[in-house]
Scaffold this motif. Sequence first.
Motif, PDB file in Angstrom:
ATOM      1  N   PHE A 109     -13.726   2.684 -74.575  1.00  0.00           N
ATOM      2  CA  PHE A 109     -14.636   2.427 -75.648  1.00  0.00           C
ATOM      3  C   PHE A 109     -14.775   3.645 -76.435  1.00  0.00           C
ATOM      4  O   PHE A 109     -14.971   4.910 -75.860  1.00  0.00           O
ATOM      5  CB  PHE A 109     -15.874   2.117 -74.931  1.00  0.00           C
ATOM      6  N   SER A 110     -14.393   3.622 -77.732  1.00  0.00           N
ATOM      7  CA  SER A 110     -14.551   4.735 -78.770  1.00  0.00           C
ATOM      8  C   SER A 110     -15.767   4.206 -79.913  1.00  0.00           C
ATOM      9  O   SER A 110     -15.617   3.314 -80.353  1.00  0.00           O
ATOM     10  CB  SER A 110     -13.256   4.790 -79.296  1.00  0.00           C
ATOM     11  N   MET A 111     -16.706   5.286 -79.680  1.00  0.00           N
ATOM     12  CA  MET A 111     -17.768   5.052 -80.735  1.00  0.00           C
ATOM     13  C   MET A 111     -18.037   6.484 -81.469  1.00  0.00           C
ATOM     14  O   MET A 111     -18.014   7.555 -80.865  1.00  0.00           O
ATOM     15  CB  MET A 111     -19.065   4.881 -79.729  1.00  0.00           C
ATOM     16  N   ALA A 112     -18.018   6.508 -82.769  1.00  0.00           N
ATOM     17  CA  ALA A 112     -18.298   7.429 -83.634  1.00  0.00           C
ATOM     18  C   ALA A 112     -20.064   7.628 -83.819  1.00  0.00           C
ATOM     19  O   ALA A 112     -20.416   6.773 -83.883  1.00  0.00           O
ATOM     20  CB  ALA A 112     -17.748   7.374 -84.823  1.00  0.00           C
ATOM     21  N   ILE A 113     -20.536   8.976 -83.670  1.00  0.00           N
ATOM     22  CA  ILE A 113     -21.785   9.248 -83.961  1.00  0.00           C
ATOM     23  C   ILE A 113     -21.838  10.219 -85.067  1.00  0.00           C
ATOM     24  O   ILE A 113     -21.314  11.357 -85.100  1.00  0.00           O
ATOM     25  CB  ILE A 113     -22.339   9.898 -82.780  1.00  0.00           C
ATOM     26  N   LEU A 114     -22.205   9.544 -86.122  1.00  0.00           N
ATOM     27  CA  LEU A 114     -22.550  10.377 -87.522  1.00  0.00           C
ATOM     28  C   LEU A 114     -23.746  11.632 -87.350  1.00  0.00           C
ATOM     29  O   LEU A 114     -24.580  11.211 -86.776  1.00  0.00           O
ATOM     30  CB  LEU A 114     -22.737   9.298 -88.738  1.00  0.00           C
ATOM     31  N   ASP A 115     -23.577  12.433 -88.031  1.00  0.00           N
ATOM     32  CA  ASP A 115     -24.654  13.484 -87.981  1.00  0.00           C
ATOM     33  C   ASP A 115     -26.156  12.841 -88.690  1.00  0.00           C
ATOM     34  O   ASP A 115     -27.012  13.319 -88.119  1.00  0.00           O
ATOM     35  CB  ASP A 115     -24.087  14.474 -88.754  1.00  0.00           C
ATOM     36  N   ASN A 140      -4.577  -7.109 -81.241  1.00  0.00           N
ATOM     37  CA  ASN A 140      -4.448  -7.902 -80.121  1.00  0.00           C
ATOM     38  C   ASN A 140      -4.706  -6.903 -79.075  1.00  0.00           C
ATOM     39  O   ASN A 140      -4.834  -7.212 -77.745  1.00  0.00           O
ATOM     40  CB  ASN A 140      -3.287  -8.698 -79.880  1.00  0.00           C
ATOM     41  N   ASP A 141      -4.791  -5.589 -79.277  1.00  0.00           N
ATOM     42  CA  ASP A 141      -4.956  -4.527 -78.253  1.00  0.00           C
ATOM     43  C   ASP A 141      -6.273  -4.025 -78.101  1.00  0.00           C
ATOM     44  O   ASP A 141      -6.627  -2.923 -77.250  1.00  0.00           O
ATOM     45  CB  ASP A 141      -3.969  -3.557 -78.466  1.00  0.00           C
ATOM     46  N   SER A 142      -7.384  -4.743 -78.952  1.00  0.00           N
ATOM     47  CA  SER A 142      -8.467  -4.176 -79.102  1.00  0.00           C
ATOM     48  C   SER A 142      -9.578  -5.135 -79.362  1.00  0.00           C
ATOM     49  O   SER A 142      -9.326  -6.144 -79.878  1.00  0.00           O
ATOM     50  CB  SER A 142      -8.745  -2.812 -79.840  1.00  0.00           C
ATOM     51  N   ALA A 143     -10.829  -4.620 -79.337  1.00  0.00           N
ATOM     52  CA  ALA A 143     -12.227  -5.499 -79.631  1.00  0.00           C
ATOM     53  C   ALA A 143     -13.456  -4.678 -80.246  1.00  0.00           C
ATOM     54  O   ALA A 143     -13.360  -3.414 -80.021  1.00  0.00           O
ATOM     55  CB  ALA A 143     -12.710  -6.470 -78.542  1.00  0.00           C
ATOM     56  N   GLU A 144     -13.889  -5.496 -81.165  1.00  0.00           N
ATOM     57  CA  GLU A 144     -15.071  -4.563 -81.737  1.00  0.00           C
ATOM     58  C   GLU A 144     -16.309  -4.757 -80.867  1.00  0.00           C
ATOM     59  O   GLU A 144     -16.555  -5.921 -80.476  1.00  0.00           O
ATOM     60  CB  GLU A 144     -15.118  -4.893 -82.970  1.00  0.00           C
ATOM     61  N   VAL A 145     -17.219  -3.710 -80.896  1.00  0.00           N
ATOM     62  CA  VAL A 145     -18.291  -3.692 -80.078  1.00  0.00           C
ATOM     63  C   VAL A 145     -19.640  -3.676 -81.288  1.00  0.00           C
ATOM     64  O   VAL A 145     -19.602  -3.065 -82.086  1.00  0.00           O
ATOM     65  CB  VAL A 145     -18.831  -2.878 -78.963  1.00  0.00           C
ATOM     66  N   TYR A 146     -20.496  -4.555 -81.115  1.00  0.00           N
ATOM     67  CA  TYR A 146     -21.767  -4.784 -82.125  1.00  0.00           C
ATOM     68  C   TYR A 146     -23.046  -4.496 -81.315  1.00  0.00           C
ATOM     69  O   TYR A 146     -23.049  -5.273 -80.184  1.00  0.00           O
ATOM     70  CB  TYR A 146     -21.697  -6.085 -82.868  1.00  0.00           C
ATOM     71  N   LEU A 147     -24.096  -4.070 -81.884  1.00  0.00           N
ATOM     72  CA  LEU A 147     -25.584  -4.376 -81.676  1.00  0.00           C
ATOM     73  C   LEU A 147     -26.090  -5.135 -82.715  1.00  0.00           C
ATOM     74  O   LEU A 147     -26.252  -4.402 -83.353  1.00  0.00           O
ATOM     75  CB  LEU A 147     -26.190  -2.856 -80.921  1.00  0.00           C
ATOM     76  N   GLY A 148     -26.354  -6.325 -82.609  1.00  0.00           N
ATOM     77  CA  GLY A 148     -26.858  -7.173 -83.545  1.00  0.00           C
ATOM     78  C   GLY A 148     -25.794  -7.277 -84.758  1.00  0.00           C
ATOM     79  O   GLY A 148     -24.606  -7.252 -84.183  1.00  0.00           O
ATOM     80  N   GLU A 149     -26.202  -6.945 -85.822  1.00  0.00           N
ATOM     81  CA  GLU A 149     -25.188  -6.858 -86.923  1.00  0.00           C
ATOM     82  C   GLU A 149     -24.690  -5.237 -87.031  1.00  0.00           C
ATOM     83  O   GLU A 149     -23.628  -5.193 -87.847  1.00  0.00           O
ATOM     84  CB  GLU A 149     -25.705  -6.995 -88.441  1.00  0.00           C
ATOM     85  N   GLU A 150     -24.993  -4.230 -86.173  1.00  0.00           N
ATOM     86  CA  GLU A 150     -24.454  -2.953 -86.388  1.00  0.00           C
ATOM     87  C   GLU A 150     -23.322  -2.745 -85.642  1.00  0.00           C
ATOM     88  O   GLU A 150     -23.178  -2.833 -84.226  1.00  0.00           O
ATOM     89  CB  GLU A 150     -25.768  -2.068 -85.874  1.00  0.00           C
ATOM     90  N   PHE A 151     -22.250  -2.362 -86.257  1.00  0.00           N
ATOM     91  CA  PHE A 151     -20.853  -1.805 -85.666  1.00  0.00           C
ATOM     92  C   PHE A 151     -21.118  -0.664 -84.882  1.00  0.00           C
ATOM     93  O   PHE A 151     -21.762   0.266 -85.354  1.00  0.00           O
ATOM     94  CB  PHE A 151     -19.855  -1.791 -86.587  1.00  0.00           C
ATOM     95  N   LEU A 152     -20.878  -0.687 -83.467  1.00  0.00           N
ATOM     96  CA  LEU A 152     -20.906   0.390 -82.597  1.00  0.00           C
ATOM     97  C   LEU A 152     -19.631   1.124 -82.372  1.00  0.00           C
ATOM     98  O   LEU A 152     -19.448   2.369 -82.158  1.00  0.00           O
ATOM     99  CB  LEU A 152     -21.502  -0.005 -81.167  1.00  0.00           C
ATOM    100  N   GLY A 153     -18.689   0.332 -82.047  1.00  0.00           N
ATOM    101  CA  GLY A 153     -17.142   0.972 -81.788  1.00  0.00           C
ATOM    102  C   GLY A 153     -16.141   0.163 -81.689  1.00  0.00           C
ATOM    103  O   GLY A 153     -16.340  -1.177 -81.746  1.00  0.00           O
ATOM    104  N   VAL A 154     -15.026   0.568 -80.984  1.00  0.00           N
ATOM    105  CA  VAL A 154     -13.983  -0.294 -80.361  1.00  0.00           C
ATOM    106  C   VAL A 154     -13.547  -0.099 -79.150  1.00  0.00           C
ATOM    107  O   VAL A 154     -13.499   0.824 -78.533  1.00  0.00           O
ATOM    108  CB  VAL A 154     -12.779   0.142 -81.543  1.00  0.00           C
ATOM    109  N   VAL A 155     -13.311  -1.161 -78.391  1.00  0.00           N
ATOM    110  CA  VAL A 155     -12.694  -0.886 -76.985  1.00  0.00           C
ATOM    111  C   VAL A 155     -11.087  -1.266 -77.144  1.00  0.00           C
ATOM    112  O   VAL A 155     -10.933  -2.189 -77.596  1.00  0.00           O
ATOM    113  CB  VAL A 155     -13.358  -2.069 -76.170  1.00  0.00           C
ATOM    114  N   TYR A 156     -10.509  -0.450 -76.465  1.00  0.00           N
ATOM    115  CA  TYR A 156      -9.020  -0.388 -76.377  1.00  0.00           C
ATOM    116  C   TYR A 156      -8.384  -0.576 -75.085  1.00  0.00           C
ATOM    117  O   TYR A 156      -8.778  -0.107 -74.124  1.00  0.00           O
ATOM    118  CB  TYR A 156      -8.294   1.021 -76.940  1.00  0.00           C
ATOM    119  N   VAL A 157      -7.413  -1.472 -75.086  1.00  0.00           N
ATOM    120  CA  VAL A 157      -6.719  -1.566 -73.689  1.00  0.00           C
ATOM    121  C   VAL A 157      -5.782  -0.245 -73.522  1.00  0.00           C
ATOM    122  O   VAL A 157      -4.993  -0.151 -74.315  1.00  0.00           O
ATOM    123  CB  VAL A 157      -5.883  -2.959 -73.731  1.00  0.00           C
ATOM    124  N   ASP A 158      -5.825   0.147 -72.405  1.00  0.00           N
ATOM    125  CA  ASP A 158      -4.919   1.122 -72.191  1.00  0.00           C
ATOM    126  C   ASP A 158      -4.274   0.570 -70.631  1.00  0.00           C
ATOM    127  O   ASP A 158      -4.756   0.607 -69.569  1.00  0.00           O
ATOM    128  CB  ASP A 158      -5.589   2.534 -71.611  1.00  0.00           C
TER     129      ASP A 158
END
Length: 67
Positions: free
Chosen positions: A58-64, A30-48
């Motif tokens: 907003f936390s988003m990992a970018i793979l090599d 209950n402290d965060s939400a997920e962010v998607y672009l279509g069906e692709e998971f982008l990252g997580v938004v956390y409440v601070d």
Amino acid sequence: MKPEEIKKLDAYFKRTLNPQIVVKARPRKNDSAEVYLGEEFLGVVYVDDEDGDRSYNFSMAILDVDL
């Protein structure tokens, strides 16, 4: 995260980044939400809300392999 907050974040991401972005509640969290672009998971938004000021991170990992 409250449904009203998720709606506001969803509108913000759509307006500033991409109209196809969707912000969804996370199961069992209950402290965060997920962010998607279509069906692709982008990252997580956390409440601070430290220091009495509520903000969002907003936390988003970018793979090599994606580069």
